[in-house]
Design a protein around this motif. Structure first.
Motif, PDB file in Angstrom:
ATOM      1  N   THR A 152       2.428   1.603  -3.619  1.00  0.00           N
ATOM      2  CA  THR A 152       1.276   1.986  -4.581  1.00  0.00           C
ATOM      3  C   THR A 152       0.880   3.474  -4.179  1.00  0.00           C
ATOM      4  O   THR A 152       0.844   4.331  -5.196  1.00  0.00           O
ATOM      5  N   VAL A 208      -6.015  -7.861  -0.791  1.00  0.00           N
ATOM      6  CA  VAL A 208      -6.838  -7.417   0.176  1.00  0.00           C
ATOM      7  C   VAL A 208      -8.141  -8.534   0.532  1.00  0.00           C
ATOM      8  O   VAL A 208      -8.484  -8.677   1.420  1.00  0.00           O
ATOM      9  N   ASP A 209      -8.689  -8.731  -0.724  1.00  0.00           N
ATOM     10  CA  ASP A 209      -9.916  -9.676  -0.794  1.00  0.00           C
ATOM     11  C   ASP A 209      -9.562 -11.048  -0.197  1.00  0.00           C
ATOM     12  O   ASP A 209     -10.329 -11.663   0.410  1.00  0.00           O
ATOM     13  N   ASN A 265      -5.362  -5.027  -4.589  1.00  0.00           N
ATOM     14  CA  ASN A 265      -7.021  -5.239  -4.073  1.00  0.00           C
ATOM     15  C   ASN A 265      -7.407  -6.853  -4.148  1.00  0.00           C
ATOM     16  O   ASN A 265      -8.161  -7.119  -3.150  1.00  0.00           O
ATOM     17  N   GLN A 266      -6.563  -7.515  -4.895  1.00  0.00           N
ATOM     18  CA  GLN A 266      -6.929  -8.997  -4.814  1.00  0.00           C
ATOM     19  C   GLN A 266      -6.358  -9.403  -3.546  1.00  0.00           C
ATOM     20  O   GLN A 266      -7.029 -10.601  -2.958  1.00  0.00           O
ATOM     21  N   ASN A 292      -1.858  -2.361  -8.336  1.00  0.00           N
ATOM     22  CA  ASN A 292      -3.161  -1.895  -7.615  1.00  0.00           C
ATOM     23  C   ASN A 292      -4.184  -3.095  -7.657  1.00  0.00           C
ATOM     24  O   ASN A 292      -4.825  -3.329  -6.573  1.00  0.00           O
ATOM     25  N   GLN A 293      -4.400  -3.685  -8.932  1.00  0.00           N
ATOM     26  CA  GLN A 293      -5.183  -4.637  -8.758  1.00  0.00           C
ATOM     27  C   GLN A 293      -4.932  -5.883  -8.176  1.00  0.00           C
ATOM     28  O   GLN A 293      -5.565  -6.626  -7.519  1.00  0.00           O
ATOM     29  N   GLN A 322       0.693  -1.117   0.091  1.00  0.00           N
ATOM     30  CA  GLN A 322       0.182   0.016  -0.060  1.00  0.00           C
ATOM     31  C   GLN A 322       0.744   1.295   0.065  1.00  0.00           C
ATOM     32  O   GLN A 322       0.615   2.154  -0.730  1.00  0.00           O
TER      33      GLN A 322
END
Length: 304
Positions: A119, A222-223, A219-220, A215-216, A116
């Protein structure tokens, strides 16, 4: 004499029965504790087994347990617990798969935090480059306009000479040649600036594409993290009536609040519905660093 002894035993027994009803935590003190401290209604506890894989000493756990008891003391203005090396109730730290999972959670959290930060830094760089390119684009547009104005003026002058078919002297011809050469130089310079600008735009687009990919992936991740590591349940610590066994914690603050929660069960409290409360069954919205009892906690304690 026997009558007085019998009466004394009845009074003595009645006193302890009533005392246990009024103060449920005394059920977890030994008989000898209660006899030796007949007016003390505090729950006595001690530190028992500590698995060395937690990397905490006996004194460190004792200090955190006393801080946990202090949460109740500050919230109620009553002393409900006391450390006693001979107490019946023990607080144990038992290592199993829950702590291993907690360690994995902490490691993945650090990776996510580092990603994070990366990014965020890259986004700031891209925004800075965007701002610089916007400024460069405005300057280029101004130079293109100025260059086009000079071209138009030069062409108008040449057309005027051609239309009038007038002869020009060598001095005028020299000036026109110089003007033409200067326009050629400015054209080459403008082309070079445009090429440099387009190269920077290309490089920016590459950075944006790379940033979007990272970033993608973030996010993956994080999910995946949220799916794998659900909000921490208080069943990582268990009070079984004889001991408080802690199986998982992520920090000293986490351990302190978990012990305080289990001490609440030792007081006879169940779970409540306030997500910020100590006795809420999930550790999710509580302020671990500066935790204070909530009205829901106090209401449960007063209604025992």
């Amino acid at each position: 004499m026997r009558l007085w002894i019998l009466l004394g035993l009845i009074i003595f027994t009645a006193y302890f029965v009533i005392q246990r009803m009024m103060y449920p935590q005394l059920n977890h003190n030994s008989v000898m504790d209660r006899i030796s401290h007949p007016l003390d209604t505090r729950l006595r506890y001690r530190i028992g087994e500590i698995d060395p894989r937690f990397n905490l000493s006996q004194s460190q756990v004792q200090d955190l347990a006393q801080q946990a008891a202090e949460i109740w003391h500050i919230g109620t203005l009553k002393s409900l617990f006391v450390y006693d090396p001979n107490a019946k109730l023990t607080i144990n730290l038992i290592y199993d798969e829950r702590q291993a999972e907690s360690n994995a959670r902490s490691q993945e959290m650090k990776i996510l935090e580092n990603t994070q930060q990366y990014t965020h830094s890259e986004k700031q760089k891209i925004q800075q480059i965007h701002a610089e390119l916007d400024l460069a684009n405005r300057e280029l547009e101004l130079q293109k306009t100025n260059y086009q104005t000079k071209i138009n003026q030069y062409n108008q002058l040449i057309n005027s000479i051609n239309q009038t078919r007038q002869n020009i002297d060598s001095s005028t011809k020299f000036q026109l040649d110089q003007q033409k050469n200067q326009l050629i130089i400015e054209q080459a310079q403008l082309k070079q600036q445009l090429d440099n600008y387009n190269q920077k735009v290309y490089e920016l687009n590459q950075q944006v594409e790379q940033f979007n990919s990272v970033n993608q992936q973030f996010n993956q991740s994080v999910d995946h993290f949220n799916h794998r590591f659900q909000p921490r349940q208080f069943d990582k610590g268990v009070f079984d009536g004889r001991s408080i066994n802690i199986y998982e914690f992520e920090s000293n603050d986490d351990l302190r609040v978990t012990i305080a929660h289990e001490l609440g069960h030792a007081l006879g409290l169940l779970h409540n519905d306030d997500p910020k409360a100590l006795m809420y069954p999930m550790m999710k919205e509580q302020d671990l660093q500066n935790f204070k009892l909530t009205a829901a906690d106090l209401a449960m304690l007063n209604s025992r």
